[in-house]
Motif scaffolding. Structure first.
Motif, PDB file in Angstrom:
ATOM      1  N   UNK A  65       0.802  -1.213   0.000  1.00  0.00           N
ATOM      2  CA  UNK A  65       0.000   0.000   0.000  1.00  0.00           C
ATOM      3  C   UNK A  65       0.839   1.270   0.000  1.00  0.00           C
ATOM      4  N   UNK A  66       2.149   1.155   0.080  1.00  0.00           N
ATOM      5  CA  UNK A  66       3.005   2.336   0.059  1.00  0.00           C
ATOM      6  C   UNK A  66       2.918   3.009  -1.305  1.00  0.00           C
ATOM      7  N   UNK A  67       2.831   4.324  -1.303  1.00  0.00           N
ATOM      8  CA  UNK A  67       2.683   5.102  -2.539  1.00  0.00           C
ATOM      9  C   UNK A  67       3.736   4.725  -3.570  1.00  0.00           C
ATOM     10  N   UNK A  68       4.947   4.498  -3.126  1.00  0.00           N
ATOM     11  CA  UNK A  68       6.040   4.200  -4.050  1.00  0.00           C
ATOM     12  C   UNK A  68       5.789   2.929  -4.857  1.00  0.00           C
ATOM     13  N   UNK A  69       5.025   1.982  -4.309  1.00  0.00           N
ATOM     14  CA  UNK A  69       4.806   0.694  -4.951  1.00  0.00           C
ATOM     15  C   UNK A  69       3.500   0.607  -5.738  1.00  0.00           C
ATOM     16  N   UNK A  70       2.645   1.611  -5.628  1.00  0.00           N
ATOM     17  CA  UNK A  70       1.313   1.541  -6.245  1.00  0.00           C
ATOM     18  C   UNK A  70       1.378   1.335  -7.757  1.00  0.00           C
ATOM     19  N   UNK A  71       0.707   0.294  -8.216  1.00  0.00           N
ATOM     20  CA  UNK A  71       0.573   0.067  -9.649  1.00  0.00           C
ATOM     21  C   UNK A  71       1.819  -0.395 -10.368  1.00  0.00           C
ATOM     22  N   UNK A  72       2.880  -0.726  -9.646  1.00  0.00           N
ATOM     23  CA  UNK A  72       4.098  -1.202 -10.319  1.00  0.00           C
ATOM     24  C   UNK A  72       3.875  -2.611 -10.842  1.00  0.00           C
ATOM     25  N   UNK A  73       4.424  -2.882 -12.021  1.00  0.00           N
ATOM     26  CA  UNK A  73       4.365  -4.250 -12.513  1.00  0.00           C
ATOM     27  C   UNK A  73       5.376  -5.089 -11.726  1.00  0.00           C
ATOM     28  N   UNK A  74       5.318  -6.394 -11.903  1.00  0.00           N
ATOM     29  CA  UNK A  74       6.178  -7.288 -11.125  1.00  0.00           C
ATOM     30  C   UNK A  74       7.659  -6.992 -11.313  1.00  0.00           C
ATOM     31  N   UNK A  75       8.070  -6.691 -12.544  1.00  0.00           N
ATOM     32  CA  UNK A  75       9.487  -6.421 -12.805  1.00  0.00           C
ATOM     33  C   UNK A  75       9.959  -5.182 -12.054  1.00  0.00           C
ATOM     34  N   UNK A  76       9.165  -4.129 -12.084  1.00  0.00           N
ATOM     35  CA  UNK A  76       9.537  -2.895 -11.389  1.00  0.00           C
ATOM     36  C   UNK A  76       9.538  -3.099  -9.878  1.00  0.00           C
ATOM     37  N   UNK A  77       8.535  -3.809  -9.376  1.00  0.00           N
ATOM     38  CA  UNK A  77       8.451  -4.083  -7.935  1.00  0.00           C
ATOM     39  C   UNK A  77       9.674  -4.876  -7.478  1.00  0.00           C
ATOM     40  N   UNK A  78      10.042  -5.922  -8.249  1.00  0.00           N
ATOM     41  CA  UNK A  78      11.199  -6.738  -7.885  1.00  0.00           C
ATOM     42  C   UNK A  78      12.498  -5.933  -7.960  1.00  0.00           C
ATOM     43  N   UNK A  79      12.627  -5.081  -8.970  1.00  0.00           N
ATOM     44  CA  UNK A  79      13.830  -4.250  -9.085  1.00  0.00           C
ATOM     45  C   UNK A  79      13.934  -3.288  -7.904  1.00  0.00           C
ATOM     46  N   UNK A  80      12.812  -2.708  -7.511  1.00  0.00           N
ATOM     47  CA  UNK A  80      12.812  -1.779  -6.391  1.00  0.00           C
ATOM     48  C   UNK A  80      13.172  -2.486  -5.087  1.00  0.00           C
ATOM     49  N   UNK A  81      12.573  -3.638  -4.859  1.00  0.00           N
ATOM     50  CA  UNK A  81      12.886  -4.387  -3.640  1.00  0.00           C
ATOM     51  C   UNK A  81      14.329  -4.886  -3.629  1.00  0.00           C
ATOM     52  N   UNK A  82      14.833  -5.314  -4.778  1.00  0.00           N
ATOM     53  CA  UNK A  82      16.209  -5.811  -4.847  1.00  0.00           C
ATOM     54  C   UNK A  82      17.231  -4.714  -4.567  1.00  0.00           C
ATOM     55  N   UNK A  83      16.884  -3.479  -4.904  1.00  0.00           N
ATOM     56  CA  UNK A  83      17.805  -2.358  -4.702  1.00  0.00           C
ATOM     57  C   UNK A  83      17.805  -1.846  -3.266  1.00  0.00           C
ATOM     58  N   UNK A  84      16.813  -2.259  -2.487  1.00  0.00           N
ATOM     59  CA  UNK A  84      16.687  -1.771  -1.114  1.00  0.00           C
ATOM     60  C   UNK A  84      17.529  -2.587  -0.146  1.00  0.00           C
ATOM     61  N   UNK A  85      17.941  -1.918   0.895  1.00  0.00           N
ATOM     62  CA  UNK A  85      18.551  -2.628   2.017  1.00  0.00           C
ATOM     63  C   UNK A  85      17.651  -2.409   3.224  1.00  0.00           C
ATOM     64  N   UNK A  86      17.564  -3.418   4.058  1.00  0.00           N
ATOM     65  CA  UNK A  86      16.752  -3.298   5.274  1.00  0.00           C
ATOM     66  C   UNK A  86      17.652  -2.743   6.367  1.00  0.00           C
ATOM     67  N   UNK A  87      17.172  -1.694   7.012  1.00  0.00           N
ATOM     68  CA  UNK A  87      17.939  -1.077   8.087  1.00  0.00           C
ATOM     69  C   UNK A  87      17.088  -1.060   9.356  1.00  0.00           C
ATOM     70  N   UNK A  88      17.627  -1.632  10.397  1.00  0.00           N
ATOM     71  CA  UNK A  88      16.971  -1.553  11.700  1.00  0.00           C
ATOM     72  C   UNK A  88      17.481  -0.307  12.408  1.00  0.00           C
ATOM     73  N   UNK A  89      16.637   0.277  13.255  1.00  0.00           N
ATOM     74  CA  UNK A  89      17.060   1.449  14.007  1.00  0.00           C
ATOM     75  C   UNK A  89      16.475   1.386  15.414  1.00  0.00           C
ATOM     76  N   UNK A  90      17.107   2.090  16.318  1.00  0.00           N
ATOM     77  CA  UNK A  90      16.643   2.163  17.699  1.00  0.00           C
ATOM     78  C   UNK A  90      16.101   3.559  17.956  1.00  0.00           C
ATOM     79  N   UNK A  91      15.251   3.658  18.957  1.00  0.00           N
ATOM     80  CA  UNK A  91      14.700   4.950  19.337  1.00  0.00           C
ATOM     81  C   UNK A  91      15.842   5.939  19.567  1.00  0.00           C
ATOM     82  N   UNK A  92      15.712   7.112  19.004  1.00  0.00           N
ATOM     83  CA  UNK A  92      16.747   8.137  19.121  1.00  0.00           C
ATOM     84  C   UNK A  92      17.684   8.204  17.925  1.00  0.00           C
TER      85      UNK A  92
END
Length: 137
Positions: free
Chosen positions: A3-30
């Motif tokens: 439901x994130x605006x960035x992903x709305x209406x993307x085809x599978x190829x675009x969605x996969x490319x976007x997810x593959x380019x992302x890194x998951x970052x955890x953060x702590x309060x502060x």
């Protein structure tokens, strides 16, 4: 985050490319996700936790602009426009985000035009929110 605006209406190829380019970052309060005045290093999509967006004015006073939670973009104004962060984003809870280097994000938008359209929609949503807040004053 379908439901994130960035992903709305993307085809599978675009969605996969976007997810593959992302890194998951955890953060702590502060933790600081973006610092006002610094070059836009990354765009963050909150997937867990909350952040407070604050801006320091010329008089040195800090103003809280908004709180953002899961599904919200952090750093979009700067990342999409290639400008320094206009505000800081501070984690108010522990959480996690998907993060894209700003330069890589622009390459993805060139290859997947719907992503660029979604970026414009995200900025439009931000503008609508700010105008509503001004009217409420």
């Amino acid at each position: 985050p379908p439901d994130a605006t960035l992903f709305r209406g993307l085809d599978d190829a675009a969605r996969q490319a976007l997810l593959a380019a992302a890194s998951r970052r955890s953060f702590v309060s502060g933790a600081i996700l973006a610092r006002q005045g610094e070059p836009a290093a990354a765009l963050h999509l909150l997937i867990e936790g909350w952040a407070k967006i604050v801006q320091v004015g010329p008089d040195g006073r800090q103003m809280t602009l908004r709180f953002k939670g899961p599904g919200a973009l952090v750093g979009s104004t700067a990342a999409f426009q290639r400008i320094p962060y206009p505000a800081s984003a501070l984690a108010v809870t522990d959480g996690a985000a998907l993060a894209w280097p700003a330069a890589q994000l622009h390459e993805l938008m060139e290859r997947h035009p719907k992503l660029a359209t979604n970026a414009l929609a995200a900025l439009g949503e931000r503008l609508d929110h700010l105008m509503a807040r001004l009217r409420a004053r």
